[in-house]
Design a protein around this motif. Structure first.
Motif, PDB file in Angstrom:
ATOM      1  N   GLU A   1       0.825  -1.211   0.000  1.00 13.48           N
ATOM      2  CA  GLU A   1       0.000   0.000   0.000  1.00 13.48           C
ATOM      3  C   GLU A   1       0.863   1.267   0.000  1.00 13.48           C
ATOM      4  N   LEU A   2       2.149   1.137   0.352  1.00 20.73           N
ATOM      5  CA  LEU A   2       3.049   2.284   0.336  1.00 20.73           C
ATOM      6  C   LEU A   2       3.508   2.651  -1.075  1.00 20.73           C
ATOM      7  N   ILE A   3       3.515   1.679  -1.975  1.00 23.87           N
ATOM      8  CA  ILE A   3       3.968   1.936  -3.343  1.00 23.87           C
ATOM      9  C   ILE A   3       3.062   3.004  -3.968  1.00 23.87           C
ATOM     10  N   GLY A   4       3.690   4.034  -4.508  1.00 25.56           N
ATOM     11  CA  GLY A   4       2.942   5.119  -5.135  1.00 25.56           C
ATOM     12  C   GLY A   4       2.634   6.285  -4.213  1.00 25.56           C
ATOM     13  N   LEU A   5       2.912   6.151  -2.894  1.00 20.16           N
ATOM     14  CA  LEU A   5       2.699   7.292  -2.009  1.00 20.16           C
ATOM     15  C   LEU A   5       3.655   8.422  -2.396  1.00 20.16           C
TER      16      LEU A   5
ATOM     17  N   ASP B   1       9.347  18.016  -2.685  1.00 22.64           N
ATOM     18  CA  ASP B   1       8.798  16.801  -3.280  1.00 22.64           C
ATOM     19  C   ASP B   1       9.935  15.835  -3.595  1.00 22.64           C
ATOM     20  N   TRP B   2       9.896  14.633  -3.015  1.00 20.59           N
ATOM     21  CA  TRP B   2      10.922  13.620  -3.243  1.00 20.59           C
ATOM     22  C   TRP B   2      10.405  12.492  -4.132  1.00 20.59           C
ATOM     23  N   GLY B   3       9.310  12.710  -4.820  1.00 19.16           N
ATOM     24  CA  GLY B   3       8.770  11.696  -5.715  1.00 19.16           C
ATOM     25  C   GLY B   3       7.887  10.695  -4.987  1.00 19.16           C
ATOM     26  N   GLU B   4       7.614   9.605  -5.671  1.00 24.08           N
ATOM     27  CA  GLU B   4       6.756   8.557  -5.106  1.00 24.08           C
ATOM     28  C   GLU B   4       7.588   7.360  -4.677  1.00 24.08           C
ATOM     29  N   ILE B   5       7.072   6.628  -3.705  1.00 24.55           N
ATOM     30  CA  ILE B   5       7.740   5.397  -3.289  1.00 24.55           C
ATOM     31  C   ILE B   5       7.607   4.395  -4.427  1.00 24.55           C
ATOM     32  N   GLU B   6       8.761   3.935  -4.931  1.00 24.92           N
ATOM     33  CA  GLU B   6       8.800   3.004  -6.060  1.00 24.92           C
ATOM     34  C   GLU B   6       9.080   1.571  -5.631  1.00 24.92           C
ATOM     35  N   ASP B   7       9.745   1.430  -4.489  1.00 24.58           N
ATOM     36  CA  ASP B   7      10.134   0.103  -4.038  1.00 24.58           C
ATOM     37  C   ASP B   7      10.305   0.135  -2.525  1.00 24.58           C
ATOM     38  N   ILE B   8      10.298  -1.044  -1.929  1.00 26.39           N
ATOM     39  CA  ILE B   8      10.522  -1.184  -0.491  1.00 26.39           C
ATOM     40  C   ILE B   8      11.567  -2.262  -0.306  1.00 26.39           C
TER      41      ILE B   8
ATOM     42  N   ASP C   1      -0.464  10.434   5.439  1.00 26.05           N
ATOM     43  CA  ASP C   1      -1.808  10.912   5.122  1.00 26.05           C
ATOM     44  C   ASP C   1      -2.388   9.947   4.094  1.00 26.05           C
ATOM     45  N   TRP C   2      -3.053   8.894   4.592  1.00 25.41           N
ATOM     46  CA  TRP C   2      -3.566   7.851   3.698  1.00 25.41           C
ATOM     47  C   TRP C   2      -4.615   8.365   2.717  1.00 25.41           C
ATOM     48  N   PRO C   3      -5.580   9.199   3.151  1.00 23.33           N
ATOM     49  CA  PRO C   3      -6.587   9.660   2.176  1.00 23.33           C
ATOM     50  C   PRO C   3      -5.977  10.398   0.985  1.00 23.33           C
ATOM     51  N   ASN C   4      -4.920  11.179   1.223  1.00 24.12           N
ATOM     52  CA  ASN C   4      -4.279  11.924   0.143  1.00 24.12           C
ATOM     53  C   ASN C   4      -3.047  11.227  -0.409  1.00 24.12           C
ATOM     54  N   ARG C   5      -2.702  10.075   0.144  1.00 26.68           N
ATOM     55  CA  ARG C   5      -1.571   9.243  -0.277  1.00 26.68           C
ATOM     56  C   ARG C   5      -0.254  10.024  -0.269  1.00 26.68           C
ATOM     57  N   VAL C   6       0.018  10.662   0.899  1.00 29.11           N
ATOM     58  CA  VAL C   6       1.226  11.456   1.077  1.00 29.11           C
ATOM     59  C   VAL C   6       1.955  10.993   2.345  1.00 29.11           C
ATOM     60  N   LEU C   7       3.256  10.775   2.205  1.00 33.59           N
ATOM     61  CA  LEU C   7       4.120  10.436   3.328  1.00 33.59           C
ATOM     62  C   LEU C   7       5.028  11.634   3.585  1.00 33.59           C
ATOM     63  N   THR C   8       4.964  12.185   4.785  1.00 35.83           N
ATOM     64  CA  THR C   8       5.810  13.324   5.141  1.00 35.83           C
ATOM     65  C   THR C   8       6.999  12.806   5.934  1.00 35.83           C
TER      66      THR C   8
END
Length: 173
Positions: A107-111, A120-127, A154-161
């Motif tokens: 579920e983290l992929i794409g955050l 902005d550091w981009g989206e999570i591509e891999d774990i 922030d799950w509703p907005n799919r943002v990891l700070t």
């Protein structure tokens, strides 16, 4: 379930692999999920082979050591052999519901990842999974999945700070 059955490309939660056949037309499956429910009679699995994806319905299950022997209604040894090495998936909606503060890693992929300063550091591509903690990979940083680095999700907005810790961001990002 018929709506999900029409969208087998969305069945992307990896739960096992067919490692062989058993007694002519049964499938020997190595599970990659602790959830035994996926292999019980009445459950559905999406088998991904070189020829494409196909829905399998589990009719009967037997456990042999660390593998499952599944009767999926296949008729011949040749038909069963066509599934050897197939990866088995379930749809994300079929996973058990987790407590509010827990999540599945995929579920983290794409955050979207931003710093406390709004960079902005981009989206999570891999774990990368490790014994100490997981590491979230973006195009410009590798972020330890640890409270010292994660400010909030922030799950509703799919943002990891995350905290902008010196040395965390690579020079190319």
């Amino acid at each position: 379930m018929s709506d999900l059955e029409n969208r087998l490309d969305e069945w992307d939660v990896f739960v096992g692999r067919v490692v062989g056949t058993w007694d002519r037309a049964l499938l020997k499956v190595q599970p990659y999920s602790p959830t035994e429910k996926y292999f019980e009679p009445g459950e559905s699995l999406c088998a991904a082979t070189a020829q494409g994806r196909r829905l399998l319905r589990v009719r009967e299950t037997d456990v042999k050591g660390k593998t499952y022997i599944l009767d999926c209604g296949l008729q011949t040894t040749d038909e069963a052999n066509g599934f050897v090495k197939a990866e088995l998936f379930v749809h994300p909606q079929m996973r058990p519901t987790l407590p509010p503060d827990e999540f599945y890693l995929d579920e983290l992929i794409g955050l979207k990842v931003i710093t406390e300063n709004g960079d902005d550091w981009g989206e999570i591509e891999d774990i990368i999974e490790s014994p100490a903690h997981n590491v979230y990979v973006t195009p410009c940083a590798m972020i330890p999945g640890h409270p010292d680095f994660i400010v909030k999700t922030d799950w509703p907005n799919r943002v990891l700070t995350v905290r902008d810790v010196p040395g965390l961001k690579n020079d190319s990002g």
